[in-house]
Each structure stands twice: as C-alpha cells, then as structure tokens.
Design a protein around this motif. Structure first.
Motif, PDB file in Angstrom:
ATOM      1  N   UNK A 255       3.340  11.652  -2.777  1.00 56.82           N
ATOM      2  CA  UNK A 255       2.896  12.034  -4.108  1.00 56.82           C
ATOM      3  C   UNK A 255       2.508  10.752  -4.857  1.00 56.82           C
ATOM      4  N   UNK A 256       2.645   9.494  -4.295  1.00 57.58           N
ATOM      5  CA  UNK A 256       1.932   8.353  -4.881  1.00 57.58           C
ATOM      6  C   UNK A 256       0.580   8.123  -4.363  1.00 57.58           C
ATOM      7  N   UNK A 257      -0.152   8.969  -3.835  1.00 59.36           N
ATOM      8  CA  UNK A 257      -1.450   9.242  -3.318  1.00 59.36           C
ATOM      9  C   UNK A 257      -1.691   8.185  -2.109  1.00 59.36           C
ATOM     10  N   UNK A 258      -0.883   8.261  -1.179  1.00 61.32           N
ATOM     11  CA  UNK A 258      -1.166   7.244  -0.067  1.00 61.32           C
ATOM     12  C   UNK A 258      -0.917   8.288   1.254  1.00 61.32           C
ATOM     13  N   UNK A 259      -1.791   8.324   2.015  1.00 60.69           N
ATOM     14  CA  UNK A 259      -1.717   9.022   3.299  1.00 60.69           C
ATOM     15  C   UNK A 259      -0.947   8.306   4.292  1.00 60.69           C
TER      16      UNK A 259
ATOM     17  N   UNK B  38      -1.409   8.256   8.306  1.00 63.07           N
ATOM     18  CA  UNK B  38      -2.503   7.407   8.486  1.00 63.07           C
ATOM     19  C   UNK B  38      -2.372   5.929   8.493  1.00 63.07           C
ATOM     20  N   UNK B  39      -1.480   5.377   7.285  1.00 68.16           N
ATOM     21  CA  UNK B  39      -1.252   4.185   7.035  1.00 68.16           C
ATOM     22  C   UNK B  39      -0.163   3.744   8.061  1.00 68.16           C
ATOM     23  N   UNK B  40       0.607   4.419   8.679  1.00 63.42           N
ATOM     24  CA  UNK B  40       1.611   4.156   9.651  1.00 63.42           C
ATOM     25  C   UNK B  40       1.050   3.747  10.810  1.00 63.42           C
TER      26      UNK B  40
ATOM     27  N   UNK C 184      -7.546  -5.021   0.338  1.00 65.87           N
ATOM     28  CA  UNK C 184      -8.484  -3.970   0.277  1.00 65.87           C
ATOM     29  C   UNK C 184      -8.879  -3.081   1.411  1.00 65.87           C
ATOM     30  N   UNK C 185      -8.730  -3.901   2.647  1.00 61.20           N
ATOM     31  CA  UNK C 185      -8.907  -3.042   4.009  1.00 61.20           C
ATOM     32  C   UNK C 185      -7.591  -2.193   4.202  1.00 61.20           C
ATOM     33  N   UNK C 186      -6.344  -2.687   3.967  1.00 58.26           N
ATOM     34  CA  UNK C 186      -5.205  -1.921   4.301  1.00 58.26           C
ATOM     35  C   UNK C 186      -5.269  -0.671   3.320  1.00 58.26           C
ATOM     36  N   UNK C 187      -5.956  -0.603   2.130  1.00 61.60           N
ATOM     37  CA  UNK C 187      -5.877   0.407   1.188  1.00 61.60           C
ATOM     38  C   UNK C 187      -6.748   1.195   1.727  1.00 61.60           C
ATOM     39  N   UNK C 188      -8.035   0.788   2.013  1.00 59.04           N
ATOM     40  CA  UNK C 188      -9.185   1.754   2.360  1.00 59.04           C
ATOM     41  C   UNK C 188      -9.207   2.533   3.756  1.00 59.04           C
TER      42      UNK C 188
ATOM     43  N   UNK D 258       0.901  -1.336   0.005  1.00 59.04           N
ATOM     44  CA  UNK D 258       0.093   0.184  -0.102  1.00 59.04           C
ATOM     45  C   UNK D 258       0.831   1.361   0.010  1.00 59.04           C
ATOM     46  N   UNK D 259       2.010   1.226   0.801  1.00 54.62           N
ATOM     47  CA  UNK D 259       2.930   2.497   0.842  1.00 54.62           C
ATOM     48  C   UNK D 259       3.513   2.737  -0.623  1.00 54.62           C
ATOM     49  N   UNK D 260       3.711   1.707  -1.366  1.00 57.42           N
ATOM     50  CA  UNK D 260       4.329   1.975  -2.767  1.00 57.42           C
ATOM     51  C   UNK D 260       3.611   2.689  -3.642  1.00 57.42           C
ATOM     52  N   UNK D 261       2.405   2.855  -3.287  1.00 55.69           N
ATOM     53  CA  UNK D 261       1.424   3.791  -4.310  1.00 55.69           C
ATOM     54  C   UNK D 261       0.137   3.176  -4.580  1.00 55.69           C
ATOM     55  N   UNK D 262      -0.715   4.129  -4.939  1.00 56.13           N
ATOM     56  CA  UNK D 262      -2.296   3.677  -5.024  1.00 56.13           C
ATOM     57  C   UNK D 262      -2.304   2.887  -6.482  1.00 56.13           C
TER      58      UNK D 262
END
Length: 436
Positions: free
Chosen positions: A320-324, A327-329, A293-297, A147-151
């Motif tokens: 820049x890759x479209x990842x919050x 919030x992900x961390x 999917x849950x880790x993305x949303x 997920x961190x690598x980008x949407x």
C-alpha cells in the motif's frame, strides 16, 4: 462513467511530486564520477577542450532525454524502458531489457556501497575487511528499511540528500564566479592533441542517470507532465553544473590531468581549505544519495519485468505504500551478498552496456510506436530516435570492452533461462493449461 481522481486522492496514491522527481534525476546523474571525471577528461582533452567536451556531450544527450520524455509521458506505470519495450516489441524483448537493467543496477549498487563504506570505515574505527563488510551490510539494510517504509519517505530522503550534495558544488561555483578579477583564458587544444571520442565516452558516463526518472512513473503525480520535465530538466541542470565545475577546475589547476581529486583541489584554490574539505565530504554524501536512489529504482526493474504476460514469483506485488516488497527483498539479499564477497571493482562491467541498451531500446520503441501511430505518437516523433540510436551504436562500438560484452552475453542467457521459469499469468476465466 468514472469521475477523475481528486488532487488530494492522487497525492495520497502517488506521493512523488515534480520537484522530488527532478531531484531523483539530478541525484541519479550527479554521483561520485563528477568528483574525478574532470581529471580523466583533461588527460584526453587538455585545457578548454575539457570544457567543450562536457558541453558538447551534454548537448548530444539532449535528444536521448527527449526520447525518454516523449515515451515517459505516455506510460503511466513503473518500469521505464521495460514498459516501452513491451508495448513496441512484446514480452521477450521487455523481459530481457528489464533483466539486464536489473542485474546491472544491483551490481552497481553493491559496488557503490562497498566503495562508500571502504572510504568511511577507517574514520569510524572499523579497520580491516571484516569491519568494512559489517558497515556495508548495515548500510544496505538501513537503506532497504528506508525504501520499505514507503515511496513518500524515500522521496523525502533522496530530495534531502540531493540538496546536501549540491550545496558544496554550488559553493564552489559561487566562489569561482565571485572571485574578483577577470577569468584567465585557457586555450582549446589542437585536434591532434585531443582524443575527442574517448573524452566524450568518459563524459557520457558522467551524465548517465536521467533514464531512471520514468522507472517510477507509476508513483508520480501528473506523470504526463512531471516525467518529461524531470527527465530533460535533470540533464540540462547537470550540463550547466558540470560545465561550470570543469571550467573552475581547468582555470585553477594547470596540471588538472594529474589531480587525484580535482573538485576538492580547485575548491581549495577558489575558497580555501574549508571549502576544499566541504567539497571532499560531498563525495561521500553524493555516494550515499546514489545508493538510496538505486535501492528505490532497482527493485522496480524486477517488478516491471514480472508484471507482463508472465509472472515471476510474485515480484510485481506492490505494498500500500507503493513499494514492490518482494522485489525489494530479493534486491536487498543480492546486494548484501555481493558487498560481502570482497573486491567489487569488477561489478561495473555491465553498467555501461546496460544503460546504452536502455537508450537503444527506448529509441527503437519510440520509432516503432511512432510509425504505428500508437499512444498518440506520429511519424515525426521517430526523428528523435535517429540521434539516440546513432549515439548508442557509436558508444558501444568504440567504448565497450570485450569483458563488458561477455558479461552482457552471460546475463542475457541467464535472462532467457529465467523467462522459461516464469509462469504465464492467469486471469479471471483463463485456464493455465488451455489459455481459455
């Protein structure tokens, strides 16, 4: 006057296409539950009544999907129900909706990850709780890395997993429909033998998932068209798929209600041991797709509730890759913590009420914005809110347990505390002390 963005520029800024968004919705709905739900529903609605329960409940959810679609095409940013509630009811309501949705999502993610690794660990030689927790920690970290690598990378991954999970289910349907000879008739149970409401509740939870589509609207090309099509399309596709699968189970298994793995067992009847193994393996693939999917949303609920009038420790920051990223961390850390706590069977306690809350808030927001004639809505659009609110209230009244209600109350209290800790957003020329 600013020129509209070119298709190439939009593709780079918003890498999720309509088919990938549809795959996200289908992935969200077709989880692990459908592999076991036919038996649970058959215990409450025997015979062909189980097929009717899946068909009628799916159709009853279509207005809900349309409510999400109508609003989803008018909000071109991440958050789904969070941004709907903010526009209709203000900051406090949207914050609480986002917080309950977030807590439910990361707890459910932890439970699904733990269940998947519990099933896979023995085959990988990782016996005992320590091995299972190590595998769960590794899986959470790998998923967070994807997920961190980008949407864009995430979209390719969830689309691939969606295709992989659907292949064995499609093979089961083909085997069932292609088998020579007429389909045996199965009687519909009498009303006295059918617990329609309980069956509908079980089926409704198997259809959950289409509501996540608008959550990533800010990353979607032509979102005003793609979000409605993916929201409604994923539900309709699931209805057709589920009705066919349950039909195959009802015809193949006279004792369906007592089957521990109804899809795999019916696959054995229609296609032999090879198909039964393939469908059984599809359970793990489906669980993996749900986890991704849950880790993305899930982090996007947190970033959305932090993007309003109050900022929450910079959780709204987007890479820049479209990842919050922040919030992900936080989500990665929380899921990692919970998968190492032991028995996670109770972590789903909030999920049903959280989803129903999103249904209800979305319907109420649609009605409110329609009467105000905001966002291009008209009072006629408010009609969609009526069946959605009625369905949500019925399901909460008859389906929610006291444990779920207590968990929701504690989560709301925690959300109010967190809202107090959130700082007012400071904009250019505004003093945090004076607001001027």
């Amino acid at each position: 006057m600013t020129a509209p963005a070119s298709p190439v520029a939009e593709s780079q800024a918003r890498p999720v296409g309509p088919l990938q968004l549809l795959a996200l919705g289908v992935n969200g709905i077709v989880g692990v539950g459908i592999f076991f739900a036919p038996a649970q529903v058959a215990a409450q609605a025997p015979g062909a009544s189980a097929i009717l329960a899946f068909a009628l409940t799916g159709l009853a959810l279509v207005p809900v999907a349309f409510a999400f679609a109508v609003l989803g095409r008018r909000f071109d940013s991440d958050g789904g129900p969070v941004v709907f509630a903010r526009a209709a009811f203000g900051e406090r309501a949207s914050f609480l909706v986002g917080w309950v949705a977030y807590v439910s999502a990361f707890l459910s993610t932890s439970a699904v990850v733990a269940g998947l690794t519990h099933a896979l660990a023995p085959s990988l030689g990782l016996a005992g709780p320590l091995g299972q927790r190590a595998l769960a920690s590794l899986l959470v970290t790998v998923l967070a890395g994807v997920v961190a690598s980008g949407i864009r990378v995430s979209a390719r991954a969830w689309t691939s997993l969606t295709v992989l999970k659907l292949l064995p289910l499609a093979a089961l349907l083909i085997a069932f429909l292609a088998l020579p000879g007429p389909r045996p008739l199965v009687a519909v149970a009498s009303a006295m033998d059918t617990a329609w409401l309980r069956a509908g509740l079980t089926v409704m939870f198997a259809y959950q998932g289409f509501e996540i589509v608008p959550v990533i609207a800010g990353q979607v090309r032509s979102s005003s068209r793609s979000v409605p099509l993916a929201t409604v399309g994923s539900l309709l596709a699931a209805v057709l798929l589920y009705v066919g699968l349950v039909w195959a189970c009802v015809v193949a298994l006279p004792a369906l209600a007592s089957s521990p793995a109804p899809l795999a067992e019916s696959a054995g009847v229609w296609g032999g041991p090879g198909l039964a193994w393939w469908v059984g393996a599809g359970t793990s693939i489906s669980a993996l797709g749900i986890c991704l999917g849950m880790m993305v949303t899930t982090p996007r609920y947190l970033s959305a509730l932090a993007s309003g009038e109050r900022t929450l420790f910079g959780m709204e920051a987007m890479s820049p890759a479209g990842v919050p990223v922040r919030a992900l961390a936080v989500t990665w850390g929380l899921v990692l913590l919970f998968v190492n706590l032991g028995d996670l069977s109770e972590l789903f306690a909030l999920s049903s009420i959280a989803v129903l809350m999103q249904y209800g808030v979305t319907a109420a927001a649609l009605a409110t914005l329609s009467w105000r004639r905001e966002r291009g809505l008209r009072p006629l659009h408010a009609v969609l809110a009526v069946p959605t609110l009625a369905l949500g209230l019925t399901l909460v009244a008859f389906g929610a347990t006291s444990r779920e209600a207590a968990t929701t109350a504690l989560t709301v209290v925690a959300g109010l505390v967190l809202l107090r800790l959130a700082r007012p957003r400071v904009t250019a020329g505004t003093s945090p002390a004076t607001g001027t």
